[in-house]
Design a protein around this motif. Structure first.
Motif, PDB file in Angstrom:
ATOM      1  N   GLY A 182       0.818  -1.214   0.000  1.00 16.44           N
ATOM      2  CA  GLY A 182       0.000   0.000   0.000  1.00 16.44           C
ATOM      3  C   GLY A 182       0.848   1.260   0.000  1.00 16.44           C
ATOM      4  O   GLY A 182       0.550   2.232  -0.706  1.00 16.44           O
ATOM      5  N   ARG A 183       1.918   1.251   0.786  1.00 21.92           N
ATOM      6  CA  ARG A 183       2.849   2.392   0.781  1.00 21.92           C
ATOM      7  C   ARG A 183       3.488   2.569  -0.580  1.00 21.92           C
ATOM      8  O   ARG A 183       3.706   3.680  -1.046  1.00 21.92           O
ATOM      9  CB  ARG A 183       3.950   2.212   1.835  1.00 21.92           C
ATOM     10  N   GLY A 184       3.811   1.457  -1.231  1.00 24.08           N
ATOM     11  CA  GLY A 184       4.398   1.520  -2.562  1.00 24.08           C
ATOM     12  C   GLY A 184       3.482   2.202  -3.569  1.00 24.08           C
ATOM     13  O   GLY A 184       3.944   2.947  -4.428  1.00 24.08           O
ATOM     14  N   VAL A 185       2.200   1.954  -3.459  1.00 20.75           N
ATOM     15  CA  VAL A 185       1.232   2.596  -4.360  1.00 20.75           C
ATOM     16  C   VAL A 185       1.112   4.078  -4.029  1.00 20.75           C
ATOM     17  O   VAL A 185       1.083   4.923  -4.932  1.00 20.75           O
ATOM     18  CB  VAL A 185      -0.147   1.903  -4.259  1.00 20.75           C
ATOM     19  N   ALA A 186       1.056   4.412  -2.757  1.00 17.92           N
ATOM     20  CA  ALA A 186       0.771   5.782  -2.323  1.00 17.92           C
ATOM     21  C   ALA A 186       1.983   6.712  -2.301  1.00 17.92           C
ATOM     22  O   ALA A 186       1.831   7.921  -2.479  1.00 17.92           O
ATOM     23  CB  ALA A 186       0.139   5.750  -0.926  1.00 17.92           C
ATOM     24  N   ASP A 187       3.166   6.167  -2.082  1.00 14.02           N
ATOM     25  CA  ASP A 187       4.356   6.992  -1.852  1.00 14.02           C
ATOM     26  C   ASP A 187       5.385   6.764  -2.960  1.00 14.02           C
ATOM     27  O   ASP A 187       5.998   5.697  -3.038  1.00 14.02           O
ATOM     28  CB  ASP A 187       4.957   6.631  -0.486  1.00 14.02           C
ATOM     29  N   ARG A 188       5.593   7.770  -3.790  1.00 12.25           N
ATOM     30  CA  ARG A 188       6.524   7.658  -4.921  1.00 12.25           C
ATOM     31  C   ARG A 188       7.952   7.340  -4.500  1.00 12.25           C
ATOM     32  O   ARG A 188       8.727   6.834  -5.298  1.00 12.25           O
ATOM     33  CB  ARG A 188       6.540   8.966  -5.719  1.00 12.25           C
ATOM     34  N   LYS A 189       8.308   7.622  -3.251  1.00 14.21           N
ATOM     35  CA  LYS A 189       9.679   7.399  -2.794  1.00 14.21           C
ATOM     36  C   LYS A 189       9.865   6.071  -2.063  1.00 14.21           C
ATOM     37  O   LYS A 189      10.986   5.708  -1.724  1.00 14.21           O
ATOM     38  CB  LYS A 189      10.120   8.555  -1.898  1.00 14.21           C
ATOM     39  N   HIS A 190       8.788   5.351  -1.835  1.00 11.85           N
ATOM     40  CA  HIS A 190       8.886   4.086  -1.103  1.00 11.85           C
ATOM     41  C   HIS A 190       9.457   2.997  -2.013  1.00 11.85           C
ATOM     42  O   HIS A 190       9.157   2.951  -3.205  1.00 11.85           O
ATOM     43  CB  HIS A 190       7.511   3.667  -0.575  1.00 11.85           C
ATOM     44  N   VAL A 191      10.275   2.116  -1.453  1.00 15.13           N
ATOM     45  CA  VAL A 191      10.925   1.070  -2.253  1.00 15.13           C
ATOM     46  C   VAL A 191       9.925   0.128  -2.923  1.00 15.13           C
ATOM     47  O   VAL A 191      10.216  -0.425  -3.985  1.00 15.13           O
ATOM     48  CB  VAL A 191      11.942   0.256  -1.428  1.00 15.13           C
ATOM     49  N   ALA A 192       8.763  -0.049  -2.332  1.00 17.75           N
ATOM     50  CA  ALA A 192       7.770  -0.947  -2.922  1.00 17.75           C
ATOM     51  C   ALA A 192       7.093  -0.330  -4.148  1.00 17.75           C
ATOM     52  O   ALA A 192       6.363  -1.015  -4.855  1.00 17.75           O
ATOM     53  CB  ALA A 192       6.723  -1.348  -1.891  1.00 17.75           C
ATOM     54  N   ARG A 193       7.341   0.930  -4.406  1.00 19.27           N
ATOM     55  CA  ARG A 193       6.776   1.595  -5.583  1.00 19.27           C
ATOM     56  C   ARG A 193       7.339   1.001  -6.873  1.00 19.27           C
ATOM     57  O   ARG A 193       6.646   0.933  -7.878  1.00 19.27           O
ATOM     58  CB  ARG A 193       7.087   3.096  -5.514  1.00 19.27           C
ATOM     59  N   THR A 194       8.605   0.571  -6.830  1.00 15.40           N
ATOM     60  CA  THR A 194       9.281   0.090  -8.038  1.00 15.40           C
ATOM     61  C   THR A 194       9.885  -1.301  -7.817  1.00 15.40           C
ATOM     62  O   THR A 194      11.109  -1.457  -7.765  1.00 15.40           O
ATOM     63  CB  THR A 194      10.363   1.085  -8.490  1.00 15.40           C
ATOM     64  N   PRO A 195       9.034  -2.313  -7.722  1.00 12.92           N
ATOM     65  CA  PRO A 195       9.559  -3.665  -7.557  1.00 12.92           C
ATOM     66  C   PRO A 195      10.172  -4.202  -8.847  1.00 12.92           C
ATOM     67  O   PRO A 195       9.945  -3.669  -9.934  1.00 12.92           O
ATOM     68  CB  PRO A 195       8.320  -4.482  -7.176  1.00 12.92           C
TER      69      PRO A 195
ATOM     70  N   ALA B 229      -2.690  -2.028  -5.276  1.00 17.09           N
ATOM     71  CA  ALA B 229      -2.519  -3.224  -4.460  1.00 17.09           C
ATOM     72  C   ALA B 229      -3.786  -3.417  -3.648  1.00 17.09           C
ATOM     73  O   ALA B 229      -4.134  -2.566  -2.828  1.00 17.09           O
ATOM     74  CB  ALA B 229      -1.305  -3.077  -3.538  1.00 17.09           C
ATOM     75  N   ASP B 230      -4.500  -4.507  -3.889  1.00 16.26           N
ATOM     76  CA  ASP B 230      -5.788  -4.747  -3.246  1.00 16.26           C
ATOM     77  C   ASP B 230      -5.697  -5.973  -2.333  1.00 16.26           C
ATOM     78  O   ASP B 230      -5.665  -7.105  -2.816  1.00 16.26           O
ATOM     79  CB  ASP B 230      -6.861  -4.958  -4.310  1.00 16.26           C
ATOM     80  N   PRO B 231      -5.655  -5.756  -1.009  1.00 15.04           N
ATOM     81  CA  PRO B 231      -5.538  -6.888  -0.093  1.00 15.04           C
ATOM     82  C   PRO B 231      -6.791  -7.772  -0.062  1.00 15.04           C
ATOM     83  O   PRO B 231      -6.708  -8.943   0.300  1.00 15.04           O
ATOM     84  CB  PRO B 231      -5.289  -6.227   1.266  1.00 15.04           C
ATOM     85  N   LYS B 232      -7.931  -7.235  -0.459  1.00 18.48           N
ATOM     86  CA  LYS B 232      -9.162  -8.040  -0.451  1.00 18.48           C
ATOM     87  C   LYS B 232      -9.148  -9.079  -1.558  1.00 18.48           C
ATOM     88  O   LYS B 232      -9.567 -10.219  -1.360  1.00 18.48           O
ATOM     89  CB  LYS B 232     -10.389  -7.137  -0.582  1.00 18.48           C
ATOM     90  N   THR B 233      -8.674  -8.698  -2.735  1.00 14.79           N
ATOM     91  CA  THR B 233      -8.634  -9.632  -3.866  1.00 14.79           C
ATOM     92  C   THR B 233      -7.247 -10.243  -4.057  1.00 14.79           C
ATOM     93  O   THR B 233      -7.071 -11.100  -4.913  1.00 14.79           O
ATOM     94  CB  THR B 233      -9.038  -8.927  -5.172  1.00 14.79           C
TER      95      THR B 233
END
Length: 184
Positions: A20-33, A53-57
């Motif tokens: 979720g942080r990767g989707v929301a934060d352009r500087k987070h490492v999870a943004r660019t896996p 990133a959808d945790p429900k599905t």
């Protein structure tokens, strides 16, 4: 300090917080896996931008140009792996997915929310990866017909925490996401 890594539920929750942080934060490492596919029996890895990133599905979305090598790979085999290394959390996340390539009406609402400057990367002419005579001998029109969303349904999650004591956990759709510990 939180001890999220000590329980399977804590690890599973942390994985989704990280995505979720990767989707929301352009500087987070999870943004660019790293996104890995296989084409003609050979692995291909590249960096992508995580868009949803959808945790429900248990699904992830990536936007791409239909002319890319990753789309060609996915047409041969619809499987991909995401890899994220988060140094601050000492957490490696690997996600095995099955990918649907969505285009046209199925992605029109998503395209409507892509900012104009970002639209230019969809429809590159000639197609991405084509040999060109000069470094800048290409055009970047904003072409909706070349826009695709890779909807990646996660089937397995492997998480490795490299703290003072190593912990590794696996989660699978086939087990209704019930976690299990693995030897690191």
């Amino acid at each position: 300090m939180s001890d999220w890594f000590k329980t399977l539920d804590g690890i599973h929750d942390r994985i989704w917080q990280t995505l979720g942080r990767g989707v929301a934060d352009r500087k987070h490492v999870a943004r660019t896996p790293t996104f890995t596919t296989v084409r003609d029996g050979k692995p291909e890895a590249r960096t992508i931008v995580l868009r949803a990133a959808d945790p429900k599905t248990h699904a992830l979305d990536v936007h791409t140009d239909l002319g890319t090598a990753k789309v060609a790979s996915l047409r041969q085999s619809p499987h991909a792996t995401f890899h994220i290394w988060d140094q601050k959390q000492r957490l490696q996340i690997r996600l095995l997915t099955t990918v649907d390539i969505l285009t046209g009406d199925a992605v029109a609402d998503i395209w409507a929310n892509v900012p104009d400057p970002a639209r230019e990367v969809y429809g590159t002419r000639p197609s991405p990866g084509t040999v060109i005579p000069d470094a800048l001998d290409y055009k970047k029109p904003a072409d909706f017909e070349s826009f695709a969303v890779l909807r990646c349904a996660i089937s397995e999650i492997d998480a490795l925490h490299l703290g003072d004591e190593y912990r590794r956990a696996a989660f699978a759709r086939s087990r209704d996401w019930q976690g299990q510990w693995l030897a690191p």
